[in-house]
Write an enzyme that holds these catalytic residues in place. Structure first.
Site, PDB file in Angstrom:
ATOM      1  N   ARG A   1       0.874  -1.181   0.000  1.00  9.44           N
ATOM      2  CA  ARG A   1       0.000   0.000   0.000  1.00  9.44           C
ATOM      3  C   ARG A   1       0.914   1.237   0.000  1.00  9.44           C
ATOM      4  NH1 ARG A   1      -5.057  -1.624   1.775  1.00  9.44           N
ATOM      5  NH2 ARG A   1      -5.883   0.357   1.051  1.00  9.44           N
TER       6      ARG A   1
ATOM      7  N   ASP B   1     -14.153  -2.307  -3.729  1.00  8.02           N
ATOM      8  CA  ASP B   1     -14.535  -2.918  -2.440  1.00  8.02           C
ATOM      9  C   ASP B   1     -15.749  -3.821  -2.565  1.00  8.02           C
ATOM     10  OD1 ASP B   1     -13.694   0.013  -0.436  1.00  8.02           O
ATOM     11  OD2 ASP B   1     -12.475  -1.518  -1.404  1.00  8.02           O
TER      12      ASP B   1
HETATM   13  C1  EPZ Z   1      -9.404   3.659   0.269  1.00 12.10           C
HETATM   14  O1  EPZ Z   1      -8.108   3.094   0.457  1.00 12.10           O
HETATM   15  C2  EPZ Z   1     -10.357   2.755   1.032  1.00 12.10           C
HETATM   16  N1  EPZ Z   1      -9.994   2.733   2.450  1.00 12.10           N
HETATM   17  C3  EPZ Z   1     -10.282   1.333   0.465  1.00 12.10           C
HETATM   18  O2  EPZ Z   1     -11.269   0.557   1.141  1.00 12.10           O
HETATM   19  C4  EPZ Z   1     -10.644   1.386  -1.021  1.00 12.10           C
HETATM   20  O3  EPZ Z   1     -10.497   0.089  -1.568  1.00 12.10           O
HETATM   21  C5  EPZ Z   1      -9.701   2.353  -1.748  1.00 12.10           C
HETATM   22  O4  EPZ Z   1      -9.777   3.663  -1.114  1.00 12.10           O
HETATM   23  C6  EPZ Z   1     -10.057   2.514  -3.215  1.00 12.10           C
HETATM   24  O5  EPZ Z   1     -11.379   2.958  -3.328  1.00 12.10           O
HETATM   25  C7  EPZ Z   1     -10.372   3.778   3.228  1.00 12.10           C
HETATM   26  O6  EPZ Z   1     -10.990   4.733   2.774  1.00 12.10           O
HETATM   27  C8  EPZ Z   1     -10.013   3.689   4.683  1.00 12.10           C
HETATM   28  P1  EPZ Z   1      -6.190   4.593  -2.701  1.00 12.10           P
HETATM   29  P2  EPZ Z   1      -6.787   3.938   0.012  1.00 12.10           P
HETATM   30  O7  EPZ Z   1      -5.161   5.486  -2.121  1.00 12.10           O
HETATM   31  O8  EPZ Z   1      -6.981   5.361   0.304  1.00 12.10           O
HETATM   32  C9  EPZ Z   1      -2.393   3.154  -5.165  1.00 12.10           C
HETATM   33  C10 EPZ Z   1     -12.117  -1.270   2.358  1.00 12.10           C
HETATM   34  O9  EPZ Z   1     -12.285  -2.463   2.077  1.00 12.10           O
HETATM   35  N2  EPZ Z   1      -1.683   4.239  -4.466  1.00 12.10           N
HETATM   36  O10 EPZ Z   1      -7.315   5.179  -3.484  1.00 12.10           O
HETATM   37  O11 EPZ Z   1      -5.611   3.241   0.567  1.00 12.10           O
HETATM   38  C11 EPZ Z   1      -2.771   2.022  -4.219  1.00 12.10           C
HETATM   39  O12 EPZ Z   1      -1.700   1.115  -4.084  1.00 12.10           O
HETATM   40  C12 EPZ Z   1     -10.836  -0.563   1.951  1.00 12.10           C
HETATM   41  O13 EPZ Z   1     -12.957  -0.548   2.972  1.00 12.10           O
HETATM   42  C13 EPZ Z   1      -0.381   4.547  -4.846  1.00 12.10           C
HETATM   43  O14 EPZ Z   1       0.194   3.941  -5.757  1.00 12.10           O
HETATM   44  O15 EPZ Z   1      -6.839   3.677  -1.570  1.00 12.10           O
HETATM   45  C14 EPZ Z   1      -3.955   1.403  -4.903  1.00 12.10           C
HETATM   46  O16 EPZ Z   1      -3.477   0.512  -5.901  1.00 12.10           O
HETATM   47  C15 EPZ Z   1      -9.888  -1.501   1.207  1.00 12.10           C
HETATM   48  N3  EPZ Z   1       0.275   5.542  -4.189  1.00 12.10           N
HETATM   49  C16 EPZ Z   1      -4.638   2.598  -5.584  1.00 12.10           C
HETATM   50  O17 EPZ Z   1      -3.659   3.640  -5.636  1.00 12.10           O
HETATM   51  C17 EPZ Z   1      -0.310   6.257  -3.170  1.00 12.10           C
HETATM   52  O18 EPZ Z   1       0.346   7.167  -2.619  1.00 12.10           O
HETATM   53  C18 EPZ Z   1      -5.850   3.129  -4.858  1.00 12.10           C
HETATM   54  O19 EPZ Z   1      -5.433   3.478  -3.552  1.00 12.10           O
HETATM   55  C19 EPZ Z   1      -1.636   5.924  -2.793  1.00 12.10           C
HETATM   56  C20 EPZ Z   1      -2.307   4.915  -3.455  1.00 12.10           C
END
Ligand code: EPZ
Length: 424
Positions: free
Chosen positions: A127, A313
């Site tokens: 992550r 999700d």
């Molecule tokens: C939020 O996670 C949610 N969690 C996740 O829900 C949800 O799956 C996700 O958004 C996508 O909708 C919360 O809100 C607490 P992202 P987050 O940053 O913020 C990549 C659940 O089951 N990325 O949008 O961590 C990352 O690796 C959880 O309720 C980078 O590369 O998600 C992923 O592949 C699971 N660099 C994609 O972006 C970064 O700096 C989306 O991540 C940040 C993210």
């Protein structure tokens, strides 16, 4: 797999059609950034419709550790952040919940310094937080990474900046908004995440005196203000829990009324259920009615994408449902690297699923039969419960602490609508 004595377990006798009505809990992915947002306020905030979740409890422990007074009374959490005494989040609390990273922007916004450990990876693969770090550095924050810790400070204060995200990260968008709310000058976020939880956070912060516009679109503008006061706010309904119970009704060929649900948050999900053959009616007072009492056909393809697309999700619970439909469904998971771990467990029930990288092919079968399963992550666990409602005989599910992170009494809710389900 033999039943391990003394291990908490959900036990389901499948085959019952669900029928009745449920009230949807407050959103887990809203309550976390909202609790973080209270750190910015030099006063008392009250959040209503807070779900009873282990993740929410963990966030309250972080607030208490920072010196806030955090009190839960039923569905309301009161946070008094007048005296912030600490800017470090202990590693054990960071490890408990990956999304604790969303406290970074708020602690910096209030105190201009913060020390926290790298968020643990989680079951969905690495992550990264490179977008969070890039944005905060552009806003004048010094961030040193050493021995697994992030040491952050902004001695000259935090400045507004123009930030373009390479992908619409939910957490990065939230952290930028939280850091920008009391920054000097204006911040613009381009390619911002558009999730309803971002809108909920902006609504709360604006009640506290912030000046945020464009939340819910790809372009968010935050005009920094001197300070924020506390406010009262109601958490939006949980759209993923709504999707979960819709899948539970569909997989049991039953019918449910979901109250306190916001159909506008699941506009990509409803057409997929209708394409399968479910009848869905949305009533003006935030009620959604689903009737699945007929043969359901595979929707052929489900491709996840950032909001307002099909939410990643909800993919696991729809995979469980797809396992019981007539025909084949291809899932394309575009958000996370490793989000098919539930497929293997579903196969133990007799599901026919083959996965390769971010593609899974699900061939519907007429029967699933009970087995002993283990949940590996939050939504994967919900998928196993969903499938168990359909499987003939007894299904046991361990690893239920994952499920408790995001579902407020899933066993009680399913039991109330006719499922033969218990937690031991
Ligand atoms: C939020 O996670 C949610 N969690 C996740 O829900 C949800 O799956 C996700 O958004 C996508 O909708 C919360 O809100 C607490 P992202 P987050 O940053 O913020 C990549 C659940 O089951 N990325 O949008 O961590 C990352 O690796 C959880 O309720 C980078 O590369 O998600 C992923 O592949 C699971 N660099 C994609 O972006 C970064 O700096 C989306 O991540 C940040 C993210």
């Amino acid at each position: 797999m033999a039943v391990k004595k003394g291990v908490p377990r959900i036990v389901v006798q499948g085959g019952n059609r669900l029928s009745g009505e449920l009230s949807i809990q407050g959103a887990k992915n809203s309550i976390l950034p909202l609790l973080s947002g209270t750190v910015l306020c030099q006063g008392e905030s009250v959040l209503h419709n807070c779900p009873n979740l282990t993740d929410a409890d963990a966030a309250c422990r972080i607030l208490t550790c920072l010196g806030c007074k955090c009190v839960r009374e039923g569905g309301s959490i009161t946070v008094n952040s007048r005296h912030l005494l600490n800017t470090d989040v202990p590693v054990e609390l960071m490890r408990e919940m990956r999304s604790s990273i969303v406290f970074l922007g708020a602690i910096l916004g209030r105190t201009r310094e913060c020390r926290l450990s790298f968020p643990g990876g989680c079951e969905l693969g690495p992550r990264p937080i490179d977008l969070h770090v890039m944005a905060l550095r552009k806003m004048g924050v010094n961030i040193e990474e050493e021995h697994g810790y992030l040491n952050c400070n902004a001695p000259k204060g935090i400045n507004g900046a123009y930030i373009s995200l390479s992908l619409p990260s939910v957490g990065a968008t939230e952290n930028i908004i939280l850091a920008a709310a009391t920054a000097k000058g204006t911040t613009e976020i381009h390619n911002a995440a558009r999730e309803p939880e971002i809108v909920d956070l902006a609504d709360f912060l604006n009640k506290c005196g912030a000046k945020i516009s464009g939340a819910g679109t790809g372009a968010v503008v935050i005009e920094g203000v001197q300070a924020l006061n506390g406010a009262e706010h109601e958490v939006i309904p949980d759209r993923i829990v709504t999707a979960t119970y819709l899948c539970s009704a569909a997989i049991t060929r039953g019918e449910l009324v979901l109250k306190n649900a916001d159909s506008s948050h699941i506009s990509a999900i409803i057409p997929v259920l209708e394409q399968m053959g479910c009848s869905i009616y949305v009533y003006g007072d935030n009620r959604i009615y689903i009737n699945a009492a007929r043969t359901l056909n595979a929707p052929h393809k489900i491709r996840t994408s950032a909001h307002p697309g099909f939410p990643t999700d909800a993919q696991p619970m729809f995979m469980a449902l797809a396992s019981t439909l007539k025909g084949t469904t291809v899932f394309v998971e575009t958000i996370f690297d490793n989000r098919f771990r539930h497929a293997q467990e579903l196969s133990r029930l007799g599901a026919k699923i083959s996965t390769h990288d971010r593609v899974a092919v699900v061939e519907g079968v007429q029967r699933l039969t009970g087995a002993e399963l283990e949940a590996t992550d939050l939504r994967g666990g919900a998928a196993l419960v969903t499938a168990a409602l359909f499987a003939e005989g007894t299904t046991g599910i361990t690893g239920i602490s994952h499920i408790d992170r995001g579902y407020d009494d899933i066993v009680g809710n399913l039991k109330k609508t006719g499922a033969n389900i218990t937690a031991t």
